[in-house]
Design a protein around this motif. Structure first.
Motif, PDB file in Angstrom:
ATOM      1  N   LEU A 230       0.917  -1.358  -0.264  1.00  0.00           N
ATOM      2  CA  LEU A 230      -0.040  -0.027   0.122  1.00  0.00           C
ATOM      3  C   LEU A 230       0.903   1.216  -0.177  1.00  0.00           C
ATOM      4  CD1 LEU A 230      -2.978  -0.985   2.455  1.00  0.00           C
ATOM      5  CD2 LEU A 230      -2.751  -1.298   0.203  1.00  0.00           C
ATOM      6  N   HIS A 231       0.449   2.054  -0.852  1.00  0.00           N
ATOM      7  CA  HIS A 231       0.944   3.406  -0.847  1.00  0.00           C
ATOM      8  C   HIS A 231      -0.033   4.467  -1.228  1.00  0.00           C
ATOM      9  CE1 HIS A 231       5.289   1.677  -1.541  1.00  0.00           C
ATOM     10  NE2 HIS A 231       4.662   0.885  -2.450  1.00  0.00           N
ATOM     11  N   LEU A 232      -0.855   4.696  -0.059  1.00  0.00           N
ATOM     12  CA  LEU A 232      -1.857   5.620  -0.161  1.00  0.00           C
ATOM     13  C   LEU A 232      -1.732   6.859   0.726  1.00  0.00           C
ATOM     14  CD1 LEU A 232      -4.409   2.880   0.321  1.00  0.00           C
ATOM     15  CD2 LEU A 232      -3.839   3.553  -1.630  1.00  0.00           C
ATOM     16  N   SER A 261      -1.942 -17.234  -6.782  1.00  0.00           N
ATOM     17  CA  SER A 261      -1.677 -17.639  -5.241  1.00  0.00           C
ATOM     18  C   SER A 261      -0.058 -17.099  -4.734  1.00  0.00           C
ATOM     19  CB  SER A 261      -1.698 -19.106  -4.973  1.00  0.00           C
ATOM     20  OG  SER A 261      -2.975 -19.565  -5.090  1.00  0.00           O
ATOM     21  N   LYS A 262      -0.232 -16.557  -3.558  1.00  0.00           N
ATOM     22  CA  LYS A 262       1.280 -16.206  -2.988  1.00  0.00           C
ATOM     23  C   LYS A 262       1.685 -14.974  -4.077  1.00  0.00           C
ATOM     24  CE  LYS A 262       2.229 -20.385  -0.882  1.00  0.00           C
ATOM     25  NZ  LYS A 262       3.252 -21.550  -0.862  1.00  0.00           N
ATOM     26  N   SER A 263       0.995 -14.082  -4.710  1.00  0.00           N
ATOM     27  CA  SER A 263       1.626 -12.966  -5.431  1.00  0.00           C
ATOM     28  C   SER A 263       1.160 -11.800  -4.936  1.00  0.00           C
ATOM     29  CB  SER A 263       0.645 -12.992  -6.824  1.00  0.00           C
ATOM     30  OG  SER A 263      -0.573 -12.950  -6.660  1.00  0.00           O
ATOM     31  N   GLU A 264       1.314 -10.849  -5.300  1.00  0.00           N
ATOM     32  CA  GLU A 264       1.368  -9.234  -4.761  1.00  0.00           C
ATOM     33  C   GLU A 264       0.350  -8.380  -5.488  1.00  0.00           C
ATOM     34  OE1 GLU A 264       4.673  -6.548  -2.336  1.00  0.00           O
ATOM     35  OE2 GLU A 264       4.758  -6.563  -4.742  1.00  0.00           O
ATOM     36  N   ILE A 265      -0.356  -7.649  -4.739  1.00  0.00           N
ATOM     37  CA  ILE A 265      -1.421  -6.549  -5.386  1.00  0.00           C
ATOM     38  C   ILE A 265      -0.625  -5.252  -4.963  1.00  0.00           C
ATOM     39  CG2 ILE A 265      -3.645  -5.611  -5.559  1.00  0.00           C
ATOM     40  CD1 ILE A 265      -4.661  -8.483  -5.550  1.00  0.00           C
ATOM     41  N   ILE A 266      -0.647  -4.270  -5.725  1.00  0.00           N
ATOM     42  CA  ILE A 266       0.165  -2.766  -5.275  1.00  0.00           C
ATOM     43  C   ILE A 266      -0.964  -1.884  -5.464  1.00  0.00           C
ATOM     44  CG2 ILE A 266       1.685  -0.973  -5.717  1.00  0.00           C
ATOM     45  CD1 ILE A 266       3.419  -3.281  -6.980  1.00  0.00           C
ATOM     46  N   LEU A 267      -1.488  -1.126  -4.376  1.00  0.00           N
ATOM     47  CA  LEU A 267      -2.440  -0.201  -4.249  1.00  0.00           C
ATOM     48  C   LEU A 267      -1.645   1.297  -4.046  1.00  0.00           C
ATOM     49  CD1 LEU A 267      -5.327  -1.635  -2.243  1.00  0.00           C
ATOM     50  CD2 LEU A 267      -5.020  -1.755  -4.606  1.00  0.00           C
ATOM     51  N   SER A 268      -1.487   2.106  -5.068  1.00  0.00           N
ATOM     52  CA  SER A 268      -0.798   3.348  -4.934  1.00  0.00           C
ATOM     53  C   SER A 268      -1.639   4.607  -5.374  1.00  0.00           C
ATOM     54  CB  SER A 268       0.409   3.622  -5.702  1.00  0.00           C
ATOM     55  OG  SER A 268      -0.033   3.349  -7.306  1.00  0.00           O
ATOM     56  N   MET A 269      -1.337   5.750  -4.663  1.00  0.00           N
ATOM     57  CA  MET A 269      -2.045   6.964  -4.872  1.00  0.00           C
ATOM     58  C   MET A 269      -1.102   8.083  -5.193  1.00  0.00           C
ATOM     59  SD  MET A 269      -4.742   8.886  -2.426  1.00  0.00           S
ATOM     60  CE  MET A 269      -5.854   7.376  -2.034  1.00  0.00           C
ATOM     61  N   ASP A 270      -1.469   8.876  -6.446  1.00  0.00           N
ATOM     62  CA  ASP A 270      -0.603   9.968  -6.723  1.00  0.00           C
ATOM     63  C   ASP A 270      -1.338  11.263  -6.688  1.00  0.00           C
ATOM     64  OD1 ASP A 270       1.807   8.531  -7.363  1.00  0.00           O
ATOM     65  OD2 ASP A 270       1.030   7.591  -9.084  1.00  0.00           O
ATOM     66  N   THR A 275      -6.232  16.773  -9.176  1.00  0.00           N
ATOM     67  CA  THR A 275      -6.817  15.609  -9.242  1.00  0.00           C
ATOM     68  C   THR A 275      -5.871  14.638  -8.546  1.00  0.00           C
ATOM     69  OG1 THR A 275      -5.634  15.022 -11.281  1.00  0.00           O
ATOM     70  CG2 THR A 275      -7.987  15.982 -11.330  1.00  0.00           C
ATOM     71  N   PHE A 276      -6.168  13.379  -8.302  1.00  0.00           N
ATOM     72  CA  PHE A 276      -5.590  12.331  -7.632  1.00  0.00           C
ATOM     73  C   PHE A 276      -5.749  10.959  -8.207  1.00  0.00           C
ATOM     74  CE2 PHE A 276      -9.257  11.932  -5.072  1.00  0.00           C
ATOM     75  CZ  PHE A 276      -9.281  10.391  -4.820  1.00  0.00           C
ATOM     76  N   THR A 277      -4.500  10.088  -8.599  1.00  0.00           N
ATOM     77  CA  THR A 277      -4.886   8.889  -9.285  1.00  0.00           C
ATOM     78  C   THR A 277      -4.507   7.727  -8.374  1.00  0.00           C
ATOM     79  OG1 THR A 277      -4.206  10.038 -11.425  1.00  0.00           O
ATOM     80  CG2 THR A 277      -4.237   7.587 -11.326  1.00  0.00           C
ATOM     81  N   VAL A 278      -5.660   6.850  -8.264  1.00  0.00           N
ATOM     82  CA  VAL A 278      -5.516   5.496  -7.652  1.00  0.00           C
ATOM     83  C   VAL A 278      -5.135   4.368  -8.467  1.00  0.00           C
ATOM     84  CG1 VAL A 278      -6.576   3.715  -6.138  1.00  0.00           C
ATOM     85  CG2 VAL A 278      -7.017   6.257  -5.777  1.00  0.00           C
ATOM     86  N   THR A 279      -4.089   3.901  -8.339  1.00  0.00           N
ATOM     87  CA  THR A 279      -3.561   2.685  -9.387  1.00  0.00           C
ATOM     88  C   THR A 279      -3.547   1.224  -8.738  1.00  0.00           C
ATOM     89  OG1 THR A 279      -2.250   4.198 -10.232  1.00  0.00           O
ATOM     90  CG2 THR A 279      -1.924   1.922 -10.902  1.00  0.00           C
ATOM     91  N   ILE A 280      -4.420   0.216  -9.200  1.00  0.00           N
ATOM     92  CA  ILE A 280      -4.349  -0.990  -8.749  1.00  0.00           C
ATOM     93  C   ILE A 280      -3.765  -1.976  -9.415  1.00  0.00           C
ATOM     94  CG2 ILE A 280      -6.093  -2.675  -7.861  1.00  0.00           C
ATOM     95  CD1 ILE A 280      -8.146  -0.561  -7.406  1.00  0.00           C
ATOM     96  N   SER A 349      -9.718  18.524  -0.893  1.00  0.00           N
ATOM     97  CA  SER A 349      -8.711  19.032  -0.021  1.00  0.00           C
ATOM     98  C   SER A 349      -7.963  17.798  -0.017  1.00  0.00           C
ATOM     99  CB  SER A 349      -9.125  19.627   1.226  1.00  0.00           C
ATOM    100  OG  SER A 349      -9.888  18.724   1.766  1.00  0.00           O
ATOM    101  N   ASN A 350      -6.658  18.151   0.804  1.00  0.00           N
ATOM    102  CA  ASN A 350      -5.800  16.850   1.116  1.00  0.00           C
ATOM    103  C   ASN A 350      -4.957  16.957   2.455  1.00  0.00           C
ATOM    104  OD1 ASN A 350      -4.225  18.499  -0.539  1.00  0.00           O
ATOM    105  ND2 ASN A 350      -2.422  16.976  -0.091  1.00  0.00           N
ATOM    106  N   ILE A 351      -4.527  15.971   3.032  1.00  0.00           N
ATOM    107  CA  ILE A 351      -3.579  15.964   4.009  1.00  0.00           C
ATOM    108  C   ILE A 351      -2.270  15.437   3.536  1.00  0.00           C
ATOM    109  CG2 ILE A 351      -2.936  15.276   6.450  1.00  0.00           C
ATOM    110  CD1 ILE A 351      -5.973  15.065   7.004  1.00  0.00           C
ATOM    111  N   ALA A 352      -1.114  16.157   3.517  1.00  0.00           N
ATOM    112  CA  ALA A 352      -0.021  15.637   2.654  1.00  0.00           C
ATOM    113  C   ALA A 352       0.673  14.674   3.594  1.00  0.00           C
ATOM    114  CB  ALA A 352       0.803  17.030   2.146  1.00  0.00           C
ATOM    115  N   THR A 353       0.261  13.687   3.784  1.00  0.00           N
ATOM    116  CA  THR A 353       1.089  12.616   4.578  1.00  0.00           C
ATOM    117  C   THR A 353       0.924  11.237   3.703  1.00  0.00           C
ATOM    118  OG1 THR A 353      -0.808  11.798   5.919  1.00  0.00           O
ATOM    119  CG2 THR A 353       0.853  13.492   6.610  1.00  0.00           C
ATOM    120  N   ALA A 354       1.835  10.267   3.605  1.00  0.00           N
ATOM    121  CA  ALA A 354       1.905   9.103   2.787  1.00  0.00           C
ATOM    122  C   ALA A 354       2.294   8.062   3.957  1.00  0.00           C
ATOM    123  CB  ALA A 354       2.765   9.159   1.470  1.00  0.00           C
ATOM    124  N   GLU A 355       1.777   7.009   3.487  1.00  0.00           N
ATOM    125  CA  GLU A 355       2.293   5.620   4.317  1.00  0.00           C
ATOM    126  C   GLU A 355       3.716   5.405   3.866  1.00  0.00           C
ATOM    127  OE1 GLU A 355      -2.030   3.217   4.890  1.00  0.00           O
ATOM    128  OE2 GLU A 355      -0.415   2.326   3.831  1.00  0.00           O
TER     129      GLU A 355
END
Length: 355
Positions: A230-232, A261-270, A275-280, A349-355
């Motif tokens: 996660l990169h949200l 099975s045993k793979s990875e899913i990436i969730l990111s936000m830019d 605007t903002f973009t969510v990529t799955i 509006s946004n809070i400029a913090t990230a994981e």
């Protein structure tokens, strides 16, 4: 700056011009006939000014006859395009959406032809989508019903083992669940397609909502031993909370479904300027170009191996919800190399913090 005359004004000028030309031609032909009659003695010249009335009466009758004849001969020509247009409208009203008209003159009629032909093309496309929707829905609805009916009949015979009974009951339950999901998706899609404006809009944290959707789907991704990267951002936005929750749930659920099975899913936000973009991103079977082109169409299922797990309505619903939020969705994929879905939404509006 010279103002361009509108369509009605041009039509009035055209009609006036036709009438003027018709009157002028009538006058010249009438005068030519009168002169011919006078020159050949068929018609008497008035001997003195007091006897002009019979002469004028004769010329008037000639002019009326000539005008009537000309009107009958060429008066229908200006109305021919309107007759063609009327016939085309009747054809469309009878359900013939392949009707086309090609009026050349004047230029306003050329524009009318272009607009009419564009309208019939749109109607033909809508009719095709409607027919495809009905056919696909009938197929999707009939298949589980036939399965339920078949296994119910087998259970009614009563000559099955306990394990067979349990297996058939599980199939009936799964098919019933599939029908329930199909009905729910149809209702949801009908609801959002009938919406022109968002309702129940509120300000919420999009990043936190995506995390909640991941948690809700924990059973599915733990069964396949899938991990999430996660990169949200703590991104706030205005929108319909429940509708957008369907977007993230559907996209993440698809990523889980098509991931090995045993793979990875990436969730990111830019974050962008407004605007903002969510990529799955998943690393599953991927899609070819044809599948990517039709992936958001109703009932389309590019991967037949997973067709029993869905009904092809989820992504159509996702796209419509995103459009209601004035956003966009795009897909980038290659066969056997996974897929990435990019959702771009407007920012409040946004809070400029990230994981």
């Amino acid at each position: 700056m010279k103002k361009r005359l509108g369509f009605p004004a041009n039509i009035v000028l055209l009609s006036t011009g036709i009438i003027f030309i018709l009157l002028t031609v009538t006058m010249f032909i009438s005068n030519a006939i009168v002169i011919f009659l006078l020159e050949h003695g068929i018609m008497d010249r008035p001997p003195h000014p007091g006897s002009l009335f019979p002469f004028l009466l004769q010329t008037g009758i000639i002019s009326i006859l000539i005008g009537t004849i000309l009107t009958l001969c060429i008066g229908h020509l200006p109305l021919r395009p309107l007759y063609t247009f009327t016939q085309a409208i009747h054809s469309v009203s009878d359900g013939n959406f392949d009707t086309k008209i090609y009026l050349e003159h004047p230029k306003e009629f050329r524009e009318l032809s272009r607009c009419f032909n564009q309208m019939t093309e749109e109607l033909a496309g809508i009719e095709m989508l409607r027919s495809d929707f009905i056919n696909n829905f009938s197929h999707e609805f009939k298949t589980p019903m036939v399965s339920i009916l078949g296994f119910a009949r087998l259970l009614k015979k009563g000559n099955l083992t306990a394990s067979e009974q349990a297996e058939y009951l599980d199939i009936i339950i799964d098919e019933a669940r599939r029908l329930t999901a199909l009905s729910a998706n149809i209702l949801n899609l009908s609801k959002v397609e009938s919406m022109s404006l968002l309702t129940d809009s509120a300000t919420f944290n999009a990043g936190e909502q995506i995390r909640e959707c991941v948690v809700l789907l924990e059973k599915k991704w733990t069964e396949k031993d899938i991990s999430f990267d996660l990169h949200l951002l703590e991104q706030k936005m205005d929108g319909n909370v429940q509708l957008l929750k369907q977007v993230w749930t559907n996209l993440i659920d698809n990523a889980i479904k098509f991931s090995p099975s045993k793979s990875e899913i990436i969730l990111s936000m830019d974050k962008h300027s407004d605007t903002f973009t969510v990529t799955i991103t998943d690393y599953g079977c991927g899609m070819d170009e044809k599948t990517q082109h039709y992936i958001f169409d109703k009932f389309y299922q590019g991967d037949s191996s997973h067709s029993l797990e869905g009904n092809g309505l989820g992504l159509a619903l996702v796209k419509r919800i995103i459009e209601l939020h004035h956003g966009t969705i795009a897909v980038r994929s290659q066969p056997l190399q996974g897929s990435s879905f990019m959702v771009t939404l407007p920012v409040t509006s946004n809070i400029a913090t990230a994981e």
